[in-house]
Design a protein around this motif. Structure first.
Motif, PDB file in Angstrom:
ATOM      1  N   THR A   1       0.842  -1.195   0.000  1.00 27.60           N
ATOM      2  CA  THR A   1       0.000   0.000   0.000  1.00 27.60           C
ATOM      3  C   THR A   1       0.874   1.239   0.000  1.00 27.60           C
ATOM      4  OG1 THR A   1      -1.486   1.317   1.397  1.00 27.60           O
ATOM      5  CG2 THR A   1      -0.149  -0.327   2.511  1.00 27.60           C
ATOM      6  N   LEU A   2       0.360   2.321  -0.567  1.00 25.15           N
ATOM      7  CA  LEU A   2       1.102   3.581  -0.571  1.00 25.15           C
ATOM      8  C   LEU A   2       1.300   4.133   0.837  1.00 25.15           C
ATOM      9  CD1 LEU A   2      -0.395   5.426  -3.687  1.00 25.15           C
ATOM     10  CD2 LEU A   2       1.876   4.409  -3.465  1.00 25.15           C
ATOM     11  N   GLU A   3       0.531   3.633   1.784  1.00 26.05           N
ATOM     12  CA  GLU A   3       0.716   4.052   3.170  1.00 26.05           C
ATOM     13  C   GLU A   3       2.102   3.638   3.684  1.00 26.05           C
ATOM     14  OE1 GLU A   3      -1.302   3.385   7.598  1.00 26.05           O
ATOM     15  OE2 GLU A   3      -2.214   2.485   5.822  1.00 26.05           O
ATOM     16  N   LEU A   4       2.647   2.537   3.146  1.00 21.50           N
ATOM     17  CA  LEU A   4       3.927   2.010   3.628  1.00 21.50           C
ATOM     18  C   LEU A   4       5.054   2.122   2.607  1.00 21.50           C
ATOM     19  CD1 LEU A   4       2.733  -1.301   5.367  1.00 21.50           C
ATOM     20  CD2 LEU A   4       3.054   0.958   6.395  1.00 21.50           C
ATOM     21  N   ILE A   5       4.773   2.623   1.414  1.00 16.32           N
ATOM     22  CA  ILE A   5       5.791   2.653   0.369  1.00 16.32           C
ATOM     23  C   ILE A   5       7.002   3.479   0.806  1.00 16.32           C
ATOM     24  CG2 ILE A   5       4.973   4.686  -0.907  1.00 16.32           C
ATOM     25  CD1 ILE A   5       5.448   2.945  -3.481  1.00 16.32           C
ATOM     26  N   PHE A   6       8.171   3.042   0.387  1.00 20.27           N
ATOM     27  CA  PHE A   6       9.463   3.643   0.743  1.00 20.27           C
ATOM     28  C   PHE A   6       9.812   3.444   2.221  1.00 20.27           C
ATOM     29  CE2 PHE A   6       7.908   6.621  -2.708  1.00 20.27           C
ATOM     30  CZ  PHE A   6       8.569   5.950  -3.725  1.00 20.27           C
ATOM     31  N   THR A   7       9.170   2.452   2.847  1.00 15.86           N
ATOM     32  CA  THR A   7       9.548   2.053   4.201  1.00 15.86           C
ATOM     33  C   THR A   7       9.944   0.584   4.176  1.00 15.86           C
ATOM     34  OG1 THR A   7       7.396   1.235   4.984  1.00 15.86           O
ATOM     35  CG2 THR A   7       7.780   3.629   5.086  1.00 15.86           C
ATOM     36  N   LYS A   8      10.597   0.112   5.250  1.00 12.67           N
ATOM     37  CA  LYS A   8      11.018  -1.286   5.325  1.00 12.67           C
ATOM     38  C   LYS A   8       9.833  -2.242   5.455  1.00 12.67           C
ATOM     39  CE  LYS A   8      15.560  -0.314   7.337  1.00 12.67           C
ATOM     40  NZ  LYS A   8      16.449  -0.527   8.518  1.00 12.67           N
ATOM     41  N   ARG A   9       8.677  -1.714   5.798  1.00 15.18           N
ATOM     42  CA  ARG A   9       7.504  -2.563   6.002  1.00 15.18           C
ATOM     43  C   ARG A   9       6.719  -2.816   4.720  1.00 15.18           C
ATOM     44  NH1 ARG A   9       4.442   0.615  10.598  1.00 15.18           N
ATOM     45  NH2 ARG A   9       5.000   2.317   9.192  1.00 15.18           N
ATOM     46  N   TYR A  10       7.024  -2.080   3.670  1.00 15.09           N
ATOM     47  CA  TYR A  10       6.267  -2.182   2.426  1.00 15.09           C
ATOM     48  C   TYR A  10       6.353  -3.579   1.823  1.00 15.09           C
ATOM     49  CZ  TYR A  10       4.792  -1.428  -2.386  1.00 15.09           C
ATOM     50  OH  TYR A  10       4.148  -1.528  -3.593  1.00 15.09           O
ATOM     51  N   ASN A  11       5.211  -4.151   1.511  1.00 13.54           N
ATOM     52  CA  ASN A  11       5.073  -5.431   0.814  1.00 13.54           C
ATOM     53  C   ASN A  11       5.653  -6.615   1.588  1.00 13.54           C
ATOM     54  OD1 ASN A  11       3.897  -6.725  -1.396  1.00 13.54           O
ATOM     55  ND2 ASN A  11       5.811  -6.773  -2.532  1.00 13.54           N
ATOM     56  N   LYS A  12       5.805  -6.477   2.903  1.00 17.59           N
ATOM     57  CA  LYS A  12       6.232  -7.605   3.723  1.00 17.59           C
ATOM     58  C   LYS A  12       5.088  -8.611   3.833  1.00 17.59           C
ATOM     59  CE  LYS A  12      10.366  -6.199   4.924  1.00 17.59           C
ATOM     60  NZ  LYS A  12      11.583  -6.943   4.521  1.00 17.59           N
ATOM     61  N   LYS A  13       5.442  -9.883   4.009  1.00 21.46           N
ATOM     62  CA  LYS A  13       4.408 -10.912   4.131  1.00 21.46           C
ATOM     63  C   LYS A  13       3.436 -10.581   5.255  1.00 21.46           C
ATOM     64  CE  LYS A  13       6.364 -15.112   2.141  1.00 21.46           C
ATOM     65  NZ  LYS A  13       6.665 -16.544   2.393  1.00 21.46           N
ATOM     66  N   ALA A  14       3.985 -10.192   6.395  1.00 24.39           N
ATOM     67  CA  ALA A  14       3.152  -9.829   7.542  1.00 24.39           C
ATOM     68  C   ALA A  14       3.891  -8.784   8.361  1.00 24.39           C
ATOM     69  CB  ALA A  14       2.843 -11.052   8.391  1.00 24.39           C
ATOM     70  N   VAL A  15       3.197  -7.689   8.685  1.00 22.75           N
ATOM     71  CA  VAL A  15       3.836  -6.623   9.453  1.00 22.75           C
ATOM     72  C   VAL A  15       2.788  -5.949  10.341  1.00 22.75           C
ATOM     73  CG1 VAL A  15       3.493  -4.956   7.573  1.00 22.75           C
ATOM     74  CG2 VAL A  15       5.265  -4.549   9.284  1.00 22.75           C
ATOM     75  N   LEU A  16       3.163  -5.690  11.577  1.00 18.85           N
ATOM     76  CA  LEU A  16       2.262  -4.987  12.492  1.00 18.85           C
ATOM     77  C   LEU A  16       2.285  -3.492  12.190  1.00 18.85           C
ATOM     78  CD1 LEU A  16       2.818  -6.692  15.965  1.00 18.85           C
ATOM     79  CD2 LEU A  16       0.636  -6.447  14.776  1.00 18.85           C
TER      80      LEU A  16
END
Length: 238
Positions: free
Chosen positions: A140-155
């Motif tokens: 999601t663009l909410e997380l893009i350019f962060t280490k959490r972007y497109n992770k299998k599972a992230v809190l």
């Protein structure tokens, strides 16, 4: 830090309305889910069979109530229903091959371990039955350019009547679970493309919500069409 389900139960039991008209973001989410179910699920033969509405909060989404079980950990939202049952989607209190259709929307799976949930869905769903799943994802663009972007599972500290902690799952992770349980994706619909990016800066869902009007534009751009915060899928068990 994990999700405290006792706090989740307390929060949802205390809410006067699960979907408030003043909440523009989630009202649009509910409408999108309802339209998907009306268009693609209601015409199915399995929609005439036994239905498990998993984490329903009492909302039937226009499906037939006469063969529906409303399952929810927030028991006060379903206690008035003759077909209400308190329980978790991670430990469904019904026997094997019990249902023709399972509906699990409203990002209910994002509070749970999806591996356990899919084991339960596979167990209680009859062969050739259908599952409707809606979830919030990490691509999601909410997380893009962060280490959490497109992770299998992230809190993620998301929002719903204040800040709340939930899991975001990638589309690919959810698809892997389908394949493990021999389930086939029939249809996918994504929404909330630009609005999560706006929310990232304004931290106000009602200000970000109106940007869902641009979803149709994003949906037709190859590079962007898979970058949305919400996915709803129709799946069939093989």
């Amino acid at each position: 830090m994990q999700i405290n389900l006792d706090k989740v139960v307390h929060k949802y039991n205390e809410l006067e309305k699960i979907w408030s008209p003043e909440d523009k973001w989630h009202s649009k989410t509910t409408k999108t889910i309802g339209n998907f179910i009306d268009q693609y699920v209601n015409p199915l033969e399995t929609a005439k069979g036994d239905i498990l509405n998993a984490g329903s909060a009492g909302n039937a989404y226009g499906l037939a109530e006469d063969k529906m079980i409303h399952l929810d950990i927030a028991d006060e939202k379903i206690s008035h229903l003759p077909n209400g049952c308190k329980g978790s989607i991670s430990n469904i209190p019904f026997g094997d091959n019990r249902f023709d259709l399972i509906v699990c929307v409203g990002s209910v799976i994002n509070y749970n371990d999806p591996v356990k949930v899919f084991e339960e869905f596979d167990r209680v769903l009859r062969r050739n039955g259908h599952l409707v799943l809606e979830f919030e994802n990490s691509n999601t663009l909410e997380l893009i350019f962060t280490k959490r972007y497109n992770k299998k599972a992230v809190l993620v500290d998301s929002f719903y009547y204040g800040v709340e902690r939930i899991w975001y799952y990638s589309d690919e992770f959810i698809k892997e679970l389908f394949e493990i349980h021999q389930m086939k994706i029939v249809r996918t619909y994504k929404f909330h493309f630009l609005s999560p990016f706006i929310y990232r800066f304004v931290k106000d869902e009602n200000k970000a919500g109106p940007f869902i009007r641009f979803d149709g534009f994003f949906r037709h751009i190859p590079i962007l069409k898979n970058i949305a915060s919400n996915t709803i899928m129709l799946i069939q068990k093989q």
